[in-house]
Scaffold this motif. Structure first.
Motif, mmCIF file in Angstrom:
data_model
loop_
_atom_site.group_PDB
_atom_site.id
_atom_site.type_symbol
_atom_site.label_atom_id
_atom_site.label_comp_id
_atom_site.label_asym_id
_atom_site.label_seq_id
_atom_site.Cartn_x
_atom_site.Cartn_y
_atom_site.Cartn_z
ATOM 1 N N ARG A 9 0.822 -1.025 -0.075
ATOM 2 C CA ARG A 9 0.087 -0.006 0.051
ATOM 3 C C ARG A 9 0.846 1.341 -0.012
ATOM 4 O O ARG A 9 1.976 1.209 0.439
ATOM 5 C CB ARG A 9 -0.764 -0.019 1.009
ATOM 6 N N ILE A 10 0.209 2.347 -0.425
ATOM 7 C CA ILE A 10 0.796 3.729 -0.505
ATOM 8 C C ILE A 10 0.468 4.430 0.929
ATOM 9 O O ILE A 10 -0.761 4.570 1.252
ATOM 10 C CB ILE A 10 0.260 4.616 -1.443
ATOM 11 N N VAL A 11 1.648 4.610 1.735
ATOM 12 C CA VAL A 11 1.102 5.291 3.096
ATOM 13 C C VAL A 11 1.593 6.605 3.173
ATOM 14 O O VAL A 11 1.243 7.354 4.164
ATOM 15 C CB VAL A 11 2.077 4.503 4.058
ATOM 16 N N ALA A 12 2.170 7.124 2.119
ATOM 17 C CA ALA A 12 2.371 8.614 2.126
ATOM 18 C C ALA A 12 2.783 9.149 0.551
ATOM 19 O O ALA A 12 3.333 8.330 0.044
ATOM 20 C CB ALA A 12 3.376 9.237 3.118
ATOM 21 N N GLU A 13 2.442 10.454 0.314
ATOM 22 C CA GLU A 13 2.821 11.021 -0.901
ATOM 23 C C GLU A 13 3.159 12.281 -0.808
ATOM 24 O O GLU A 13 2.685 12.941 0.042
ATOM 25 C CB GLU A 13 1.576 10.749 -1.829
ATOM 26 N N GLY A 14 4.267 12.386 -1.587
ATOM 27 C CA GLY A 14 4.627 14.072 -1.612
ATOM 28 C C GLY A 14 6.143 14.294 -2.002
ATOM 29 O O GLY A 14 6.689 13.286 -2.541
ATOM 30 N N SER A 15 6.627 15.471 -1.890
ATOM 31 C CA SER A 15 8.109 15.865 -2.407
ATOM 32 C C SER A 15 8.800 15.288 -1.020
ATOM 33 O O SER A 15 8.149 15.393 -0.125
ATOM 34 C CB SER A 15 8.169 17.188 -2.835
ATOM 35 N N PRO A 16 9.952 14.979 -1.202
ATOM 36 C CA PRO A 16 10.989 14.595 -0.058
ATOM 37 C C PRO A 16 10.450 15.534 1.216
ATOM 38 O O PRO A 16 10.556 15.365 2.303
ATOM 39 C CB PRO A 16 12.276 14.632 -0.592
#
Lengths: 269, 309
Positions: free
Chosen positions: B214-221
């Motif tokens: 699953r994806i647990v987080a998303e964004g730029s570093p």
């Protein structure tokens, strides 16, 4: 989900171009060591022809074919050697090499990342096996003509027959290779191949076998191949070669389909 | 460039028998972006990459690549992808140069063009001098660079890199990063998986953190660090067998205390101030290190585990 669909008519040029690129890879991979291996495939049937066809033939004398024609034993054996060398060459290239490329070199893992599909890999590898098998057949036919075992015109007709034999065994070998688990399984394949080589009407006419055994022999692919090539080389057997051609075409198609479908399952995980 | 994403996944699933490797992920990758999948081994990154590479049919969900369906339009999509797989699968029977020219032929690139491109790409990955060598004697770093060159032979719209520097020594890694950074500057869309947070930080404009399919987080570093971690981290290493005993005394210091087998991490806004507080408590750790938060900390916060086990 991914059922194999035979390349739709519109896709044929692109598909054959991609299959050709797989054949081309094998040409690029030709290295001096490989030539030695290639030479062995040519020498082997010659050894049989001389030792058994000519050597044992001197003891056996002449043979009467079902069509009534009387030929020397060497002339009887030579077409069978042509057919079985086409078989051996095609099987070696497709089964052994395909297995190595797929399981050990993981070559096709790289190829499937390109537009090339498993069916085209199978087709391309078969094409390459035919280049090799065709060269063997042509060389062997030259020897047959030189020895007076067949005529030049007959040899020209026998050549495509031998190529068809190669296609059929190449496709079958490829299909088999996708089921093999380890190199040990090849021993089994080699035994089957040798049994076919000995009992497919190669050295003795199948008519001499007991009826039950004869039927078994007559449905094997090498028997049909020997029957076809002998019929063409010696002008014997009337139109029955049509049955052989149909048999070998079906074997080629089936082999390719099974091989492509299995490769798809193994590669598109 | 239109706003249409090059890769679009909705509820994408990959199952192997009973095992669900990818468990319903949503991803969008836009043109010119360097997009990363960050996560530990077994997070489902490679399975996702294989689906995007059109060599693994999805078990469920929706996937569009370059506006096409990967199952139906596989060859057309793959013609515009460059793939650098996790395990090098170079052709051991061919030379370095032939590996590129032969691969180009799989894409239907004319021989002359293939030869030109091979020469250019070998220069690009600094393998020009090894052009006529076989693949086997090459070092791991060289093989990886050759695989990257091979992935570029069709001038792809998207380059997929699965763990591009795993197994390489630091020097080889930096060389690969430098080459990938150049590609990025040229506007090539990069999609990569990694379990190295420094790799993700250096190369990715945007990334998703994956765990257990699953994806647990998303964004730029930077966004991820700001959202899921503090500005600074104090790493304390106590001489004793168990770090746990000390951790209890540190409770209430900073935003969060994380206890690892070999050290204690204090998540704080101001590292130096926290170090002073630790000293005021009368604790004397063997080593003290104040550093900025990294994606490693983000992962630890999100999953309670470290990235590299």
């Amino acid at each position: 989900m991914l059922t194999l669909v035979l390349p739709r008519l519109v896709g044929v040029p692109a598909a054959s171009r991609r299959a050709a690129s797989v054949t081309e890879r094998n040409v690029a991979a030709l290295k001096p060591v490989y030539w030695l291996l290639l030479a062995s495939g040519f020498v082997e049937p010659l050894l049989y022809l001389f030792s058994i066809g000519v050597g044992v033939g001197a003891l056996v004398g002449d043979l009467t074919l079902p069509g009534g024609q009387v030929v020397t034993y060497a002339a009887f054996v030579a077409p069978a050697m042509l057919a079985s060398s086409a078989m051996t060459g095609a099987l070696a290239e497709t089964s052994f090499n395909l297995f190595g490329k797929m399981k050990y070199m993981r070559l096709y893992d790289g190829v499937i990342a390109t537009p090339v599909r498993p069916f085209e890999i199978a087709l391309g590898e078969l094409g390459w096996a035919m280049v090799r098998g065709g060269a063997y057949s042509a060389a062997f036919l030259l020897v047959m003509v030189a020895m007076g075992l067949t005529g030049a015109v007959r040899a020209l007709v026998a050549f495509p027959a031998a190529v068809l034999v190669g296609f059929a065994f190449g496709a079958l070998g490829m299909a088999l290779a996708t089921f093999l688990r380890s190199w040990q399984d090849f021993d089994l394949l080699a035994s089957v191949q040798f049994a076919l080589f000995l009992f497919s009407g190669t050295f003795v006419p199948a008519t001499t076998y007991p009826a039950a055994l004869r039927w078994l022999v007559e449905v094997t692919p090498l028997y049909r191949s020997v029957h076809l090539v002998r019929g063409v080389a010696l002008a014997d057997g009337g139109w029955s070669w049509l049955l052989d051609v149909a048999y070998l075409l079906v074997a080629t198609g089936l082999g390719l389909l099974v091989a492509a479908r299995r490769m798809e399952r193994l590669l598109y995980r | 460039m239109t706003g249409e994403p090059l890769i679009r996944a909705r509820g994408l699933v990959k199952r192997f028998g009973d095992f669900t490797a990818v468990d319903g992920i949503d991803v969008e990758v836009r043109a010119g972006e360097a997009f990363g999948f960050l996560g530990p081994n077994g997070a489902g990154k490679s399975s996702t990459m294989r689906m995007v590479g059109c060599i693994s049919p999805p078990s469920g969900g929706e996937l569009r690549i370059l506006g096409m369906d990967p199952v139906r339009d596989g060859p057309a999509i793959r013609a515009r992808l460059g793939v650098c797989p996790q395990l090098d699968n170079l052709d051991p029977e061919l030379t370095v140069r032939e590996n590129l020219t032969t691969y180009a032929r799989y894409f239907g690139i004319p021989r002359r063009v293939a030869r030109e491109r091979a020469a250019e790409l070998l220069d690009f990955v600094q393998l020009g001098e090894r052009a006529d060598s076989r693949v086997d004697p090459l070092s791991g770093g060289m093989k990886r660079r050759l695989t990257i060159a091979r992935a570029l032979v069709n001038e792809p719209d998207i380059v997929l890199l699965d763990e591009p520097t795993t197994g390489l020594d630091p020097q080889a890694r930096h060389l690969v990063w430098e080459r990938l950074f150049r590609l990025k500057q040229q506007g090539v869309t990069l999609v990569l998986t990694t379990h190295y947070m420094d790799e993700a930080e250096q190369l990715c404009d945007r990334l998703v953190v994956m765990d257990g399919g699953r994806i647990v987080a998303e964004g730029s570093p930077r966004e991820l660090i700001e959202r899921h971690s503090t500005r600074e981290v104090v790493e304390l290493r106590f001489a004793a067998e168990s770090q746990e005993a000390f951790a209890g005394k540190l409770a209430g210091l900073g935003e969060r205390v994380e206890v690892l087998p070999d050290r204690v991490l204090l998540y704080v806004a101001d590292g130096d101030a926290a170090v002073a507080e630790v000293a005021a408590l009368g604790l004397t750790p063997a080593t003290v290190l104040v550093r900025r938060s990294s994606l490693e900390d983000v992962f630890l916060q999100l999953t309670g585990r470290t990235l590299v086990d």
